[in-house]
Scaffold this motif. Structure first.
Motif, PDB file in Angstrom:
ATOM      1  N   ASP A  21       1.547   7.675   3.126  1.00  0.00           N
ATOM      2  CA  ASP A  21       1.860   7.061   1.831  1.00  0.00           C
ATOM      3  C   ASP A  21       0.560   6.743   1.116  1.00  0.00           C
ATOM      4  O   ASP A  21      -0.473   6.520   1.739  1.00  0.00           O
ATOM      5  N   TYR A  22       0.646   6.706  -0.217  1.00  0.00           N
ATOM      6  CA  TYR A  22      -0.559   6.430  -0.990  1.00  0.00           C
ATOM      7  C   TYR A  22      -0.820   4.935  -1.098  1.00  0.00           C
ATOM      8  O   TYR A  22       0.052   4.162  -1.456  1.00  0.00           O
ATOM      9  N   TYR A  23      -2.049   4.565  -0.798  1.00  0.00           N
ATOM     10  CA  TYR A  23      -2.532   3.203  -1.002  1.00  0.00           C
ATOM     11  C   TYR A  23      -2.931   3.054  -2.468  1.00  0.00           C
ATOM     12  O   TYR A  23      -2.596   2.080  -3.115  1.00  0.00           O
ATOM     13  N   VAL A  24      -3.674   4.047  -2.971  1.00  0.00           N
ATOM     14  CA  VAL A  24      -4.019   4.144  -4.396  1.00  0.00           C
ATOM     15  C   VAL A  24      -3.759   5.591  -4.778  1.00  0.00           C
ATOM     16  O   VAL A  24      -4.587   6.468  -4.528  1.00  0.00           O
ATOM     17  N   SER A  25      -2.607   5.835  -5.365  1.00  0.00           N
ATOM     18  CA  SER A  25      -2.198   7.216  -5.633  1.00  0.00           C
ATOM     19  C   SER A  25      -3.110   7.921  -6.632  1.00  0.00           C
ATOM     20  O   SER A  25      -3.328   9.125  -6.525  1.00  0.00           O
ATOM     21  N   GLU A  26      -3.670   7.186  -7.598  1.00  0.00           N
ATOM     22  CA  GLU A  26      -4.514   7.806  -8.627  1.00  0.00           C
ATOM     23  C   GLU A  26      -5.755   8.485  -8.040  1.00  0.00           C
ATOM     24  O   GLU A  26      -6.267   9.442  -8.610  1.00  0.00           O
ATOM     25  N   ILE A  27      -6.241   7.994  -6.926  1.00  0.00           N
ATOM     26  CA  ILE A  27      -7.411   8.621  -6.305  1.00  0.00           C
ATOM     27  C   ILE A  27      -7.028   9.320  -4.997  1.00  0.00           C
ATOM     28  O   ILE A  27      -7.892   9.720  -4.228  1.00  0.00           O
ATOM     29  N   LYS A  28      -5.714   9.424  -4.764  1.00  0.00           N
ATOM     30  CA  LYS A  28      -5.166  10.085  -3.575  1.00  0.00           C
ATOM     31  C   LYS A  28      -5.686   9.469  -2.267  1.00  0.00           C
ATOM     32  O   LYS A  28      -5.955  10.175  -1.298  1.00  0.00           O
ATOM     33  N   MET A  29      -5.797   8.148  -2.273  1.00  0.00           N
ATOM     34  CA  MET A  29      -6.207   7.423  -1.073  1.00  0.00           C
ATOM     35  C   MET A  29      -4.951   7.019  -0.317  1.00  0.00           C
ATOM     36  O   MET A  29      -4.103   6.304  -0.843  1.00  0.00           O
ATOM     37  N   THR A  30      -4.858   7.501   0.926  1.00  0.00           N
ATOM     38  CA  THR A  30      -3.679   7.214   1.742  1.00  0.00           C
ATOM     39  C   THR A  30      -3.824   5.888   2.479  1.00  0.00           C
ATOM     40  O   THR A  30      -4.925   5.332   2.565  1.00  0.00           O
ATOM     41  N   ASN A  31      -2.717   5.424   3.024  1.00  0.00           N
ATOM     42  CA  ASN A  31      -2.743   4.215   3.841  1.00  0.00           C
ATOM     43  C   ASN A  31      -3.658   4.394   5.057  1.00  0.00           C
ATOM     44  O   ASN A  31      -4.344   3.455   5.460  1.00  0.00           O
ATOM     45  N   ALA A  32      -3.668   5.592   5.620  1.00  0.00           N
ATOM     46  CA  ALA A  32      -4.532   5.859   6.778  1.00  0.00           C
ATOM     47  C   ALA A  32      -5.999   5.644   6.402  1.00  0.00           C
ATOM     48  O   ALA A  32      -6.774   5.082   7.180  1.00  0.00           O
ATOM     49  N   ALA A  33      -6.377   6.072   5.213  1.00  0.00           N
ATOM     50  CA  ALA A  33      -7.757   5.897   4.747  1.00  0.00           C
ATOM     51  C   ALA A  33      -8.043   4.440   4.380  1.00  0.00           C
ATOM     52  O   ALA A  33      -9.202   4.023   4.370  1.00  0.00           O
ATOM     53  N   ALA A  34      -7.000   3.690   4.077  1.00  0.00           N
ATOM     54  CA  ALA A  34      -7.171   2.297   3.650  1.00  0.00           C
ATOM     55  C   ALA A  34      -7.277   1.310   4.806  1.00  0.00           C
ATOM     56  O   ALA A  34      -7.489   0.131   4.572  1.00  0.00           O
ATOM     57  N   VAL A  35      -7.158   1.778   6.028  1.00  0.00           N
ATOM     58  CA  VAL A  35      -7.325   0.885   7.180  1.00  0.00           C
ATOM     59  C   VAL A  35      -8.754   0.344   7.181  1.00  0.00           C
ATOM     60  O   VAL A  35      -8.987  -0.836   7.407  1.00  0.00           O
TER      61      VAL A  35
END
Length: 186
Positions: free
Chosen positions: A46-60
């Protein structure tokens, strides 16, 4: 250790430290905590910040570079534009001064290393103060990442290496002068 080798150790300390200082822009500046970390991991795509295509996995774990991308998007949307731009400038300044520290290390310029190292650490401290003051970090969801601690340790190691390099270069220069004077007197 002869005079030509005496500056190698402090040179490598400053060089490796400067590389690590620059790498701090890519390492975790903020890390998700406990339940929020589990939430992010439960929906990694899922997108953490969809505008920059940052996923929840990347947001850990969020790096300074990723914060820069988030602030750039925030500024583009006009939300807290001035604050976002200031944050981007601080991140860029940290990376720029870290890069100059690396350049001075490669050139073996001890005074330059010290100046740009302390400018990097000063900007880093200012970022830390800003994030804390605005309540960005730490929060219930995020705590400081390893960069918060490593940057100061690496910065101090670079400064110590630079002072050591300065002293060794002075010794070499003094030794070279005394050899020239001895040759002239013969």
């Amino acid at each position: 250790m002869n005079e030509s080798n005496s500056a190698k150790i402090p040179f490598f300390i400053t060089l490796i430290g400067a590389i690590l200082l620059l790498a701090m822009t890519l390492l975790p500046y903020a890390s998700a905590k406990d339940d929020y970390k589990e939430y992010l991991k439960s929906a990694p795509n899922d997108y953490y910040v969809s505008e920059i295509k940052m996923t929840n996995a990347a947001a850990v774990n969020i790096s300074m570079l990723e914060y820069g991308r988030i602030y750039a998007e925030t500024a583009r949307q006009g939300v807290y534009r001035e604050v976002s731009i200031i944050c981007i400038v601080l991140i860029v300044l940290f990376a720029f001064f870290s890069l100059l520290t690396l350049l001075m290390s490669l050139l073996k310029k001890a005074i330059g290393i010290i100046i740009f190292d302390f400018l990097s650490l000063g900007i880093f401290w200012l970022m830390h103060f800003d994030y804390t003051d605005r309540g960005v970090l730490p929060t219930n969801s995020y705590g400081w990442g390893m960069v918060n601690y490593l940057t100061y340790i690496v910065g101090i190691a670079v400064a110590i290496g630079a002072v050591w390099l300065f002293v060794e270069k002075r010794k070499i220069k003094r030794l070279g002068k005394s050899q020239i004077e001895a040759t002239i007197q013969e």
